[in-house]
Motif scaffolding. Structure first.
Motif, mmCIF file in Angstrom:
data_model
loop_
_atom_site.group_PDB
_atom_site.id
_atom_site.type_symbol
_atom_site.label_atom_id
_atom_site.label_comp_id
_atom_site.label_asym_id
_atom_site.label_seq_id
_atom_site.Cartn_x
_atom_site.Cartn_y
_atom_site.Cartn_z
ATOM 1 N N ARG A 76 40.793 47.536 42.567
ATOM 2 C CA ARG A 76 39.426 47.257 43.034
ATOM 3 C C ARG A 76 38.746 48.513 43.535
ATOM 4 N NH1 ARG A 76 39.014 42.491 47.121
ATOM 5 N NH2 ARG A 76 40.756 43.512 48.138
ATOM 6 N N GLY A 77 39.173 49.686 43.078
ATOM 7 C CA GLY A 77 38.556 50.939 43.481
ATOM 8 C C GLY A 77 39.508 51.783 44.314
ATOM 9 N N ALA A 78 39.038 52.970 44.674
ATOM 10 C CA ALA A 78 39.879 53.933 45.386
ATOM 11 C C ALA A 78 40.080 53.562 46.860
ATOM 12 C CB ALA A 78 39.265 55.327 45.282
ATOM 13 N N LYS A 79 39.132 52.867 47.448
ATOM 14 C CA LYS A 79 39.234 52.509 48.863
ATOM 15 C C LYS A 79 40.119 51.280 49.042
ATOM 16 C CE LYS A 79 34.679 54.280 49.929
ATOM 17 N NZ LYS A 79 33.298 53.940 50.246
ATOM 18 N N VAL A 80 40.932 51.310 50.082
ATOM 19 C CA VAL A 80 41.772 50.165 50.403
ATOM 20 C C VAL A 80 40.874 49.069 50.974
ATOM 21 C CG1 VAL A 80 43.686 49.331 51.821
ATOM 22 C CG2 VAL A 80 43.782 51.617 50.819
ATOM 23 N N LEU A 81 40.958 47.899 50.384
ATOM 24 C CA LEU A 81 40.173 46.753 50.828
ATOM 25 C C LEU A 81 41.103 45.718 51.450
ATOM 26 C CD1 LEU A 81 37.923 46.367 47.649
ATOM 27 C CD2 LEU A 81 37.330 47.513 49.793
ATOM 28 N N LEU A 96 51.469 41.759 33.801
ATOM 29 C CA LEU A 96 51.231 42.524 35.022
ATOM 30 C C LEU A 96 52.459 42.578 35.930
ATOM 31 C CD1 LEU A 96 47.659 41.297 36.017
ATOM 32 C CD2 LEU A 96 48.294 43.382 34.774
ATOM 33 N N THR A 97 52.684 43.761 36.479
ATOM 34 C CA THR A 97 53.631 43.959 37.569
ATOM 35 C C THR A 97 52.769 44.179 38.806
ATOM 36 O OG1 THR A 97 55.240 45.000 36.089
ATOM 37 C CG2 THR A 97 55.486 45.417 38.462
ATOM 38 N N TRP A 98 52.892 43.311 39.788
ATOM 39 C CA TRP A 98 52.017 43.344 40.959
ATOM 40 C C TRP A 98 52.549 44.317 41.999
ATOM 41 C CZ3 TRP A 98 47.372 41.021 41.042
ATOM 42 C CH2 TRP A 98 47.114 40.119 40.012
ATOM 43 N N LYS A 99 51.669 45.179 42.513
ATOM 44 C CA LYS A 99 51.995 46.108 43.598
ATOM 45 C C LYS A 99 51.496 45.541 44.920
ATOM 46 C CE LYS A 99 53.976 48.889 40.857
ATOM 47 N NZ LYS A 99 55.434 48.951 40.873
ATOM 48 N N THR A 100 50.303 44.969 44.900
ATOM 49 C CA THR A 100 49.721 44.220 46.020
ATOM 50 C C THR A 100 48.935 43.085 45.362
ATOM 51 O OG1 THR A 100 47.702 45.566 46.057
ATOM 52 C CG2 THR A 100 49.510 46.283 47.495
#
Length: 133
Positions: A76-81, A96-100
């Motif tokens: 969802r972009g470079a910033k942590v949301l 998909l392998t999920w990281k978060t």
């Protein structure tokens, strides 16, 4: 023969054409698959690889190094949301392998994997674009 995609970015094409990469054809195939999946996506270079934005927001980044495989990073972009409570999309394909809950990776080692998952990848891309708004 690959379908010519009208929204291929010339700067990205020059970048890819200048690569000495063993998976160069796979990179080109993935570029076209991404751009054909959603005509609202635009392409640029970010983090030393092709990057895809929707309405100016980074959504998918192609990781091409190391050259053993190509990874598509869905984000969802470079910033942590703030993290959603559940995974952003329902990945019925298992690509998909999920990281978060809002960051996942699809990895491809060869053209056969890309071609076999083309429809599922198209669905994932569109689902991601909608969910990541």
């Amino acid at each position: 023969m690959l379908k010519q995609t009208s929204n291929l970015n010339e700067e990205v094409t020059r970048f890819v054409d200048g690569l000495d990469h063993p998976l160069q054809k796979e990179i080109t195939q993935l570029r076209q698959a991404i751009l054909n999946a959603n005509t609202g996506l635009t392409e640029n270079i970010k983090w030393n690889g092709p990057n895809y934005c929707f309405h100016g927001e980074d959504r998918i980044t192609m990781r091409i190094q190391p050259p053993k495989q190509i990874q598509l990073i869905f984000h969802r972009g470079a910033k942590v949301l703030e993290q959603p409570n559940e995974k952003l999309v329902n990945d019925r394909s298992g690509l998909l392998t999920w990281k978060t809950n809002d960051r996942a990776i699809a990895a491809f080692k060869n053209m056969e994997q890309i071609l076999a998952s083309k429809q599922a990848l198209s669905t994932l891309i569109n689902d991601w674009v909608v969910a990541a708004r």
